[in-house]
Scaffold this active site. Structure first.
Site, short mmCIF file in Angstrom:
data_model
loop_
_atom_site.label_atom_id
_atom_site.label_comp_id
_atom_site.label_asym_id
_atom_site.label_seq_id
_atom_site.Cartn_x
_atom_site.Cartn_y
_atom_site.Cartn_z
N GLY A 40 4.78 -52.71 4.87
CA GLY A 40 5.24 -51.86 5.95
C GLY A 40 4.80 -50.43 5.73
O GLY A 40 3.70 -50.18 5.21
N CYS A 41 5.63 -49.48 6.07
CA CYS A 41 5.31 -48.06 5.94
C CYS A 41 4.84 -47.72 4.52
O CYS A 41 5.57 -47.90 3.56
CB CYS A 41 6.54 -47.22 6.29
N PHE A 42 3.62 -47.20 4.41
CA PHE A 42 3.11 -46.94 3.07
C PHE A 42 3.80 -45.77 2.38
O PHE A 42 3.81 -45.69 1.15
CB PHE A 42 1.59 -46.79 3.02
N TYR A 199 13.73 -40.83 8.30
CA TYR A 199 12.97 -41.96 8.86
C TYR A 199 13.37 -43.27 8.17
O TYR A 199 13.64 -44.28 8.82
CB TYR A 199 11.47 -41.73 8.71
#
Length: 221
Positions: A40-42, A199
């Site tokens: 997912g989000c790096f 986030y």
């Protein structure tokens, strides 16, 4: 000792020194292994693994697509086929490959084939890019263990190694950067580190990981 003998002795000593210096980088390189994973989000994967003792560096980037040296905008717009990935460089004398892979599975939702947490679409799917038979075997073992531990089907694929392209500097060390953002979805003028925390919480990453893995979730407070 003659002048010729002196010259030979000096030359031999110089060759030995040159040989040691030439071997030194290879000896250092031999003490580092690299794993490329998509979770997912790096930003989040980088943050998680840079906290692991024995990890020398985690670099955010892209792999698995067809476009050479893609930009972040190209990848997130779709069509390049790339995953957001992190290249984890670690010292296997301090932390083993098996441990890195176990931590990886327990830091994601490996039952989700459509992305990770709030980030949906092909770019955010999970995967392991195995470099050679040894990494592939270790990844398959870790995957089987994760599936047995969860009692659910693990869909994270084990893929062949692919070219890795580092993301631009804006995305590196995002989770700890003090640089301020002129605008973001989580606030105006906030530091990247603050925006990252907002986030991550808003995306539900830690909540879902804790739901899946409970006390075995390594990066959840």
């Amino acid at each position: 000792m003659t002048k010729l003998s002196n010259f030979k002795a000096i030359a031999l000593a110089a060759l030995i020194v040159i040989g040691i210096c030439a071997r030194a980088p290879h000896a250092h390189a031999a003490g580092t292994e690299t794993l490329v994973v998509a979770g997912g989000c790096f930003w989040c994967v980088e943050s998680d693994f840079e906290s692991v003792k024995g990890v020398k560096e985690a670099v955010s980037g892209f792999a698995g697509g067809t476009t050479k040296s893609p930009t972040y905008k190209q990848v997130t717009s779709g069509g390049t086929g790339h995953y957001e990935v992190v290249q984890i460089q670690f010292d296997p004398a301090v932390v083993s490959r098996d441990t890195i892979l176990s931590l990886f599975f327990r830091s994601i939702d490996p039952t989700d084939a459509g992305g990770q947490f709030c980030d949906r679409g092909p770019t955010y799917r999970s995967a392991i890019f195995a470099n050679g038979p040894a990494q592939k075997a270790a990844a398959e073992k870790a995957k089987a263990e994760a599936q047995a531990a969860l009692g659910q089907k693990v869909v994270t694929p084990i893929l062949p190694a692919a070219p890795f392209y580092a993301a631009d500097d804006y995305h590196q060390d995002y989770y700890k950067s003090s640089e301020r953002l002129a605008f973001s979805s989580v606030g105006v003028g906030v530091k990247k580190a603050v925006a990252y925390k907002r986030y991550r919480k808003g995306c539900g990453r830690d909540k879902r990981v804790k739901q899946l893995w409970g006390a075995n979730a390594p990066f959840v407070n």
